[in-house]
Design an enzyme around this catalytic site. Structure first.
Site, PDB file in Angstrom:
ATOM      1  N   GLY A  19       0.837  -1.203   0.000  1.00  0.00           N
ATOM      2  CA  GLY A  19       0.000   0.000   0.000  1.00  0.00           C
ATOM      3  C   GLY A  19       0.868   1.247   0.000  1.00  0.00           C
ATOM      4  N   LEU A  20       0.231   2.363  -0.268  1.00  0.00           N
ATOM      5  CA  LEU A  20       0.931   3.649  -0.285  1.00  0.00           C
ATOM      6  C   LEU A  20       1.548   3.965   1.076  1.00  0.00           C
ATOM      7  CD1 LEU A  20      -1.709   5.879  -2.139  1.00  0.00           C
ATOM      8  CD2 LEU A  20       0.533   5.166  -3.045  1.00  0.00           C
ATOM      9  N   SER A  21       2.534   4.839   1.093  1.00  0.00           N
ATOM     10  CA  SER A  21       3.055   5.359   2.351  1.00  0.00           C
ATOM     11  C   SER A  21       1.910   6.074   3.085  1.00  0.00           C
ATOM     12  CB  SER A  21       4.187   6.358   2.063  1.00  0.00           C
ATOM     13  OG  SER A  21       4.658   6.918   3.264  1.00  0.00           O
ATOM     14  N   GLY A  22       1.719   5.737   4.334  1.00  0.00           N
ATOM     15  CA  GLY A  22       0.645   6.355   5.113  1.00  0.00           C
ATOM     16  C   GLY A  22      -0.699   5.656   4.982  1.00  0.00           C
ATOM     17  N   SER A  23      -0.754   4.560   4.238  1.00  0.00           N
ATOM     18  CA  SER A  23      -2.044   3.865   4.079  1.00  0.00           C
ATOM     19  C   SER A  23      -2.444   3.114   5.348  1.00  0.00           C
ATOM     20  CB  SER A  23      -1.993   2.906   2.880  1.00  0.00           C
ATOM     21  OG  SER A  23      -0.958   1.960   3.042  1.00  0.00           O
ATOM     22  N   GLY A  24      -1.433   2.753   6.165  1.00  0.00           N
ATOM     23  CA  GLY A  24      -1.735   2.045   7.413  1.00  0.00           C
ATOM     24  C   GLY A  24      -1.046   0.694   7.547  1.00  0.00           C
ATOM     25  N   LYS A  25      -0.078   0.432   6.691  1.00  0.00           N
ATOM     26  CA  LYS A  25       0.611  -0.867   6.716  1.00  0.00           C
ATOM     27  C   LYS A  25       1.247  -1.142   8.080  1.00  0.00           C
ATOM     28  CE  LYS A  25       3.460   0.109   3.330  1.00  0.00           C
ATOM     29  NZ  LYS A  25       3.069   1.522   3.129  1.00  0.00           N
ATOM     30  N   SER A  26       2.087  -0.213   8.538  1.00  0.00           N
ATOM     31  CA  SER A  26       2.836  -0.447   9.785  1.00  0.00           C
ATOM     32  C   SER A  26       1.895  -0.503  10.982  1.00  0.00           C
ATOM     33  CB  SER A  26       3.867   0.671  10.015  1.00  0.00           C
ATOM     34  OG  SER A  26       4.686   0.821   8.896  1.00  0.00           O
TER      35      SER A  26
ATOM     36  N   SER B 226       5.985  -2.063  -1.953  1.00  0.00           N
ATOM     37  CA  SER B 226       6.011  -3.011  -3.097  1.00  0.00           C
ATOM     38  C   SER B 226       5.013  -2.572  -4.172  1.00  0.00           C
ATOM     39  CB  SER B 226       5.757  -4.449  -2.639  1.00  0.00           C
ATOM     40  OG  SER B 226       4.776  -4.557  -1.650  1.00  0.00           O
TER      41      SER B 226
HETATM   42  N1  LIG Z   1      10.527   8.179  -2.452  1.00  0.00           N
HETATM   43  C1  LIG Z   1       9.884   7.463  -1.520  1.00  0.00           C
HETATM   44  N2  LIG Z   1       8.752   6.791  -1.847  1.00  0.00           N
HETATM   45  C2  LIG Z   1       8.122   6.057  -0.908  1.00  0.00           C
HETATM   46  N3  LIG Z   1       8.546   5.916   0.376  1.00  0.00           N
HETATM   47  C3  LIG Z   1       9.679   6.560   0.754  1.00  0.00           C
HETATM   48  C4  LIG Z   1      10.375   7.365  -0.176  1.00  0.00           C
HETATM   49  N4  LIG Z   1      11.453   7.901   0.458  1.00  0.00           N
HETATM   50  C5  LIG Z   1      11.434   7.449   1.724  1.00  0.00           C
HETATM   51  N5  LIG Z   1      10.357   6.643   1.920  1.00  0.00           N
HETATM   52  C6  LIG Z   1      10.140   5.888   3.162  1.00  0.00           C
HETATM   53  O1  LIG Z   1      10.463   4.529   2.818  1.00  0.00           O
HETATM   54  C7  LIG Z   1       9.405   3.667   3.172  1.00  0.00           C
HETATM   55  C8  LIG Z   1       9.062   2.704   2.042  1.00  0.00           C
HETATM   56  O2  LIG Z   1      10.027   1.721   1.925  1.00  0.00           O
HETATM   57  P1  LIG Z   1       9.664   0.325   1.267  1.00  0.00           P
HETATM   58  O3  LIG Z   1      10.870  -0.523   1.434  1.00  0.00           O
HETATM   59  O4  LIG Z   1       8.403  -0.180   1.852  1.00  0.00           O
HETATM   60  O5  LIG Z   1       9.442   0.729  -0.279  1.00  0.00           O
HETATM   61  S1  LIG Z   1       9.437  -0.231  -1.566  1.00  0.00           S
HETATM   62  O6  LIG Z   1       8.683  -1.450  -1.248  1.00  0.00           O
HETATM   63  O7  LIG Z   1      10.815  -0.527  -1.925  1.00  0.00           O
HETATM   64  O8  LIG Z   1       8.764   0.559  -2.626  1.00  0.00           O
HETATM   65  C9  LIG Z   1       8.198   4.513   3.470  1.00  0.00           C
HETATM   66  O9  LIG Z   1       7.586   3.889   4.592  1.00  0.00           O
HETATM   67  P2  LIG Z   1       5.992   3.766   4.746  1.00  0.00           P
HETATM   68  O10 LIG Z   1       5.516   5.170   4.953  1.00  0.00           O
HETATM   69  O11 LIG Z   1       5.830   2.903   5.963  1.00  0.00           O
HETATM   70  O12 LIG Z   1       5.421   3.128   3.518  1.00  0.00           O
HETATM   71  C10 LIG Z   1       8.764   5.904   3.757  1.00  0.00           C
HETATM   72  O13 LIG Z   1       8.939   6.061   5.151  1.00  0.00           O
HETATM   73  N1  LIG Z   2      -8.219   1.912   9.810  1.00  0.00           N
HETATM   74  C1  LIG Z   2      -6.945   2.278   9.955  1.00  0.00           C
HETATM   75  N2  LIG Z   2      -5.953   1.353   9.900  1.00  0.00           N
HETATM   76  C2  LIG Z   2      -4.663   1.719  10.024  1.00  0.00           C
HETATM   77  N3  LIG Z   2      -4.228   3.004  10.214  1.00  0.00           N
HETATM   78  C3  LIG Z   2      -5.187   3.973  10.269  1.00  0.00           C
HETATM   79  C4  LIG Z   2      -6.559   3.657  10.142  1.00  0.00           C
HETATM   80  N4  LIG Z   2      -7.281   4.804  10.221  1.00  0.00           N
HETATM   81  C5  LIG Z   2      -6.385   5.794  10.400  1.00  0.00           C
HETATM   82  N5  LIG Z   2      -5.115   5.306  10.438  1.00  0.00           N
HETATM   83  C6  LIG Z   2      -3.909   6.134  10.625  1.00  0.00           C
HETATM   84  O1  LIG Z   2      -3.192   6.175   9.390  1.00  0.00           O
HETATM   85  C7  LIG Z   2      -1.802   6.280   9.640  1.00  0.00           C
HETATM   86  C8  LIG Z   2      -1.085   5.171   8.915  1.00  0.00           C
HETATM   87  O2  LIG Z   2       0.314   5.326   9.073  1.00  0.00           O
HETATM   88  P1  LIG Z   2       1.318   4.118   8.930  1.00  0.00           P
HETATM   89  O3  LIG Z   2       0.795   2.903   9.632  1.00  0.00           O
HETATM   90  O4  LIG Z   2       2.679   4.601   9.326  1.00  0.00           O
HETATM   91  O5  LIG Z   2       1.257   3.843   7.347  1.00  0.00           O
HETATM   92  P2  LIG Z   2       2.310   3.110   6.412  1.00  0.00           P
HETATM   93  O6  LIG Z   2       3.061   2.105   7.242  1.00  0.00           O
HETATM   94  O7  LIG Z   2       1.486   2.457   5.341  1.00  0.00           O
HETATM   95  O8  LIG Z   2       3.207   4.177   5.881  1.00  0.00           O
HETATM   96  C9  LIG Z   2      -1.596   6.223  11.153  1.00  0.00           C
HETATM   97  O9  LIG Z   2      -1.500   7.546  11.659  1.00  0.00           O
HETATM   98  C10 LIG Z   2      -2.903   5.578  11.627  1.00  0.00           C
HETATM   99  O10 LIG Z   2      -3.264   5.963  12.955  1.00  0.00           O
END
Ligand SMILES: Nc1ncnc2c1ncn2[C@@H]1O[C@H](COP(=O)(O)OS(=O)(=O)O)[C@@H](OP(=O)(O)O)[C@H]1O
Ligand SMILES: Nc1ncnc2c1ncn2[C@@H]1O[C@H](COP(=O)(O)OP(=O)(O)O)[C@@H](O)[C@H]1O
EC number: 2.7.1.25
Length: 204
Positions: A35-42, A109
């Site tokens: 999923g996108l960054s910030g989608s809620g994966k972690s 991914s």
């Molecule tokens: N350019 C760019 N695009 C996306 N994300 C970025 C980028 N630069 C740094 N970050 C940080 O790196 C995290 C994503 O790393 P991943 O290993 O999951 O990415 S990938 O699967 O290789 O595409 C991602 O974490 P998540 O927010 O948890 O998704 C970000 O914290």
């Molecule tokens: N239903 C939900 N499931 C997971 N996260 C949620 C949900 N609703 C809101 N959130 C918020 O969305 C954000 C997701 O961030 P994060 O888990 O770091 O995303 P990612 O790992 O995909 O980058 C967190 O601030 C979390 O509290």
């Protein structure tokens, strides 16, 4: 890919995966969270790990950000580096699942090709793709780490969903719409999907 010659891998240790799964009373799988960054994966990966632990399951959590501080620390965000990042992460996941662990791997991914590579490495029977689904605008609004603000200002290149692609998985094991759910609702949807496939008694 391999540059080594004269290597002789032993494919099965004397103690089989089945024996390990019996001892753990669970079926190992890889939950591949994309999923996108910030989608809620972690957030969901952590919540799932705690919930499974409370239910007596043994887990391993692999998070893209964390892997990038160690085994993947030499990689950036070009298509080539993301492909290598996912390849290594899938190989590590394969090791954990072969020990019978519920392996939760949380990586953007971003493309079908990259995820197919992970599936091929791990093996179709162990690979469960979870799409953590939230639109770009919602993730940008959440902006948990301030990355969207920087990317939109042109300070981060190759940012997923902006100037680097994210392809929505066509046919995931489960899709979790975090933009329309509370965390508790998302966790419940995920647990309801996962529990039947990790119960050893359901498999025999
Ligand atoms: N350019 C760019 N695009 C996306 N994300 C970025 C980028 N630069 C740094 N970050 C940080 O790196 C995290 C994503 O790393 P991943 O290993 O999951 O990415 S990938 O699967 O290789 O595409 C991602 O974490 P998540 O927010 O948890 O998704 C970000 O914290
Ligand atoms: N239903 C939900 N499931 C997971 N996260 C949620 C949900 N609703 C809101 N959130 C918020 O969305 C954000 C997701 O961030 P994060 O888990 O770091 O995303 P990612 O790992 O995909 O980058 C967190 O601030 C979390 O509290």
């Amino acid at each position: 890919m391999s540059e080594a010659t004269n290597i002789h891998p032993i494919f099965n240790s004397l103690l089989s995966r089945e024996k390990k799964q019996e001892a753990l009373n669970q079926k190992g799988i890889v939950l591949w969270m994309t999923g996108l960054s910030g989608s809620g994966k972690s957030t969901l990966a952590r919540a799932l790990e705690f919930a499974l632990h409370d239910l007596g399951y043994n887990t391993m959590l692999l998070d893209g950000d964390n892997l990038r501080t160690g085994i993947n620390s030499n990689l950036g965000f070009s298509e080539e580096d993301r492909t290598e990042n996912v390849r290594r992460s899938a190989e590590v996941s394969k090791l954990f699942v072969s020990s019978g662990l519920i392996t939760i791997c949380s990586l953007i991914s971003p493309t079908e090709e990259i995820r197919a590579q992970a599936r091929d490495i791990i093996g179709e029977e162990d690979f469960y793709q979870v799409h953590i689904d939230a639109p770009f605008e919602v993730c940008a609004e959440r902006d948990v780490k301030g990355l969207y603000k920087k990317a939109l200002a042109g300070e981060i290149k190759n940012f997923t969903g902006l100037d680097s692609p994210f392809e929505i998985p066509a046919d995931p094991f489960v899709r979790i719409p975090t933009h329309t759910q509370t965390l508790e609702e998302s966790l419940k949807q995920l647990l309801d999907a996962v529990l039947p496939v990790i119960k050893l008694s359901n498999i025999k």
